[in-house]
Design an enzyme around this catalytic site. Structure first.
Site, PDB file in Angstrom:
ATOM      1  N   HIS A   1     -49.745  67.296 -33.089  1.00 29.32           N
ATOM      2  CA  HIS A   1     -49.820  66.362 -33.113  1.00 29.32           C
ATOM      3  C   HIS A   1     -50.491  65.579 -31.442  1.00 29.32           C
ATOM      4  O   HIS A   1     -50.169  65.049 -31.553  1.00 29.32           O
ATOM      5  CB  HIS A   1     -48.227  65.846 -32.503  1.00 29.32           C
ATOM      6  CG  HIS A   1     -47.470  65.650 -34.645  1.00 29.32           C
ATOM      7  ND1 HIS A   1     -47.561  67.478 -34.759  1.00 29.32           N
ATOM      8  CD2 HIS A   1     -47.406  64.982 -35.938  1.00 29.32           C
ATOM      9  CE1 HIS A   1     -47.066  66.922 -35.994  1.00 29.32           C
ATOM     10  NE2 HIS A   1     -46.824  65.241 -36.908  1.00 29.32           N
TER      11      HIS A   1
ATOM     12  N   LYS B   1     -61.785  71.868 -34.951  1.00 33.67           N
ATOM     13  CA  LYS B   1     -62.508  70.937 -35.283  1.00 33.67           C
ATOM     14  C   LYS B   1     -63.165  69.331 -34.819  1.00 33.67           C
ATOM     15  O   LYS B   1     -64.078  68.775 -34.574  1.00 33.67           O
ATOM     16  CB  LYS B   1     -63.083  70.732 -36.832  1.00 33.67           C
ATOM     17  CG  LYS B   1     -63.934  70.919 -37.526  1.00 33.67           C
ATOM     18  CD  LYS B   1     -63.567  70.549 -38.879  1.00 33.67           C
ATOM     19  CE  LYS B   1     -62.868  72.103 -39.575  1.00 33.67           C
ATOM     20  NZ  LYS B   1     -63.143  71.898 -41.391  1.00 33.67           N
TER      21      LYS B   1
ATOM     22  N   LYS C   1     -53.675  69.554 -42.956  1.00 31.86           N
ATOM     23  CA  LYS C   1     -54.477  70.522 -44.169  1.00 31.86           C
ATOM     24  C   LYS C   1     -52.954  70.969 -45.003  1.00 31.86           C
ATOM     25  O   LYS C   1     -52.099  70.612 -45.389  1.00 31.86           O
ATOM     26  CB  LYS C   1     -54.837  71.752 -44.314  1.00 31.86           C
ATOM     27  CG  LYS C   1     -55.885  72.703 -45.214  1.00 31.86           C
ATOM     28  CD  LYS C   1     -57.097  71.560 -44.571  1.00 31.86           C
ATOM     29  CE  LYS C   1     -58.291  72.559 -46.016  1.00 31.86           C
ATOM     30  NZ  LYS C   1     -59.433  71.815 -44.620  1.00 31.86           N
TER      31      LYS C   1
HETATM   32  N1  GLU Z   1     -62.057  68.938 -46.130  1.00 30.82           N
HETATM   33  C1  GLU Z   1     -62.641  68.912 -45.119  1.00 30.82           C
HETATM   34  C2  GLU Z   1     -62.813  69.608 -43.681  1.00 30.82           C
HETATM   35  O1  GLU Z   1     -62.743  70.811 -43.818  1.00 30.82           O
HETATM   36  C3  GLU Z   1     -62.863  67.385 -44.342  1.00 30.82           C
HETATM   37  C4  GLU Z   1     -61.247  67.204 -44.232  1.00 30.82           C
HETATM   38  C5  GLU Z   1     -61.347  65.442 -43.439  1.00 30.82           C
HETATM   39  O2  GLU Z   1     -62.298  64.724 -43.399  1.00 30.82           O
HETATM   40  O3  GLU Z   1     -60.358  65.172 -42.584  1.00 30.82           O
HETATM   41  O4  GLU Z   1     -63.442  69.181 -42.635  1.00 30.82           O
END
Ligand code: GLU
Length: 478
Positions: free
Chosen positions: A70, A100, A112
């Site tokens: 967060h 990422k 996720k």
């Molecule tokens: N599922 C994609 C990833 O693993 C995109 C996630 C997103 O756009 O929030 O990066």
């Protein structure tokens, strides 16, 4: 049932792998242990069993949404519909999202979600019911919202599911002016953005292109400079793999020498025509028996083919201790999340193979998701305000140059000047700039700190530094 991913040779639990990757990078940094632990741990996980009625029967589905960090809000990450998902995997993938986002300067925390199901075994009506009910569960527990947590497509989901998610959210919060921003990857007609569908594949292309920009790095790998003519093998012909194959072959003149899907691989050293392959798959339901190519039953064959660039664009743990020695590529470009195991990475690095890591290379999807989310909050398409102005300015310049020089400006240059950028151009140029900037940061860390084992470790260092700064600025850590 949660599964442990154990092989005789090594631990293939993605959560353990991500954790080990983090620790390897953290060992090069001087942050207090508590801060590193705070960055590494998953903040909270929502696990749910929910029923959906089909006819007279109820099916119970298992779903999750993990919120890894967060330090920035909202949290962001895809929703996966796959029979193999479990809580541990979702947590690992949420962590990868955090790193990422930090690497590409997308101001979100990582999240996720997933539902354990095989979408191929349900019809459209059933999938819609499942998606809507899962969304309702997320709403009920506060795991979705434009400023809270914003899902997106992932394996087994796409624009259609995102439209259902938005519509369900909108029904729960009627009149919410920012409701469109509760999910990204929507169809363009439903508040989506041009270029999002191709974004992960595009990002991989831009990442590989920029990797090739450094001729000295390419020569060290024993390759000739330039992407043209490079032999590429891809695992996966889904949304990411298919776009990536198309862009690299059509725009960078790469030769796609092999490609695999769940049910087999095709090999053609002279190069596969990607458009023809897409048509063949549409007609036959499979890439197998593509005319002119050799079909191999084992889908992993594409990983072992003689090529320059290997792009795993499917599942995690595809290159492991069991097959890493047989990889013949000089570059492994991780379009999927976690396709290379820890042991495999050691083997590849020892062989002098460069690995362009997932937490950088497949960040194109979330980058364009960020553009979509901002567009939704702005309630306006990119380019709308400046489009005409840009054209008028270009026209002025052309007229001025032509009258003062007395010669006519070449047609192509005129076209470039008298042009107002539209949404897709802005999205792609924003994405390219993002991928270039992020790689510059990773490469700089890699070159400056000479003892780093891999670009992955450098990428983690870039991510950890940024997240640590955010926590410190929040006043949480000294
Ligand atoms: N599922 C994609 C990833 O693993 C995109 C996630 C997103 O756009 O929030 O990066």
């Amino acid at each position: 049932m949660p599964r442990r991913r154990l092989s005789k040779l090594e631990d293939l639990d993605l959560n353990n792998i991500v954790s080990a990757q983090f620790d390897e990078a953290a060992a090069f940094l001087n942050y207090p242990r508590g801060l590193l632990e705070e960055i590494k741990c998953c903040d909270n996980v929502f696990a749910v069993n929910f029923p959906v009625r089909f006819g007279n029967r109820y099916h119970i589905f298992q779903g999750w949404r993990a919120e890894h960090s967060h330090h920035r809000k909202p949290l962001k990450g895809g929703i996966r519909f796959n029979p193999m998902v479990d809580q541990s995997e979702i947590i690992a993938l949420a962590a990868l999202m955090t790193y990422k986002c930090a690497i590409v300067d997308v101001p979100f925390g990582g999240s996720k979600g997933g539902v354990a199901l095989d979408p191929a075994t349900y019809n459209d009506t059933e999938l819609e019911k499942i998606t809507r009910r899962y969304t309702a569960e997320l709403i009920r527990k506060g795991f979705i919202g434009p400023g809270i947590n914003v899902p997106a497509p992932d394996m087994g989901t796409g624009e259609r599911e995102m439209a259902w998610i938005f519509d369900t959210y909108d029904a729960f919060y009627p009149g919410g002016i920012d409701n469109l921003a509760c999910v990204t990857g929507k169809p363009v007609t439903q508040g989506g953005i041009r270029g999002r569908k191709e974004a992960t594949g595009r990002g991989v292309q831009y990442g590989i292109r920029h990797f090739f920009y450094y001729t000295e790095d390419i020569k060290t790998l024993g390759l000739s400079p330039g992407l043209e003519g490079k032999r590429v093998s891809l695992q996966g012909f889904g949304n990411v793999g298919a776009h990536c194959a198309r862009f690299l072959s059509q725009e960078d003149d790469c030769r796609i020498v092999a490609l695999s899907e769940r049910d087999g691989a095709i090999i053609k050293p002279e190069g596969i025509d990607i458009e023809a392959l897409a048509r063949h798959r549409n007609e036959t339901g499979s890439i197998r028996d593509f005319p002119g190519a050799q079909t191999v039953a084992d889908p992993k064959a594409a990983l072992e083919v003689d090529c320059d660039i290997l792009i795993p664009a499917a599942l995690e743990n595809q290159i492991t201790a069991a097959n890493a020695n047989r990889v013949r590529a000089r570059i492994v470009a991780e379009a999927a999340n976690g396709p290379v195991s820890r042991e495999a990475e050691k083997i590849l690095l020892k062989k002098g193979v460069a690995i362009i890591p997932d937490i950088y290379l497949n960040a194109g999807g979330v980058t364009v998701s960020y553009f979509e989310w901002s567009k939704n909050l702005a309630h306006m398409r990119y380019g709308r305000l400046q489009h005409r102005l840009e054209r008028m300015r270009g026209q002025e310049i052309v007229e001025f140059l032509e009258t003062t020089t007395g010669s006519q400006i070449p047609h192509r240059t005129q076209q470039v000047l008298v042009h107002g950028a539209d949404e897709i151009e802005l999205v792609n140029s924003g994405l390219e700039g993002t991928m270039v900037d992020a790689y510059e940061q990773i490469r700089m860390v890699f070159k400056r700190r000479r003892r780093l084992p891999s670009l992955r470790t450098a990428a983690y260092i870039v991510a950890i530094d940024k997240i640590a700064t955010a926590y410190r600025e929040l006043g949480i850590f000294p």
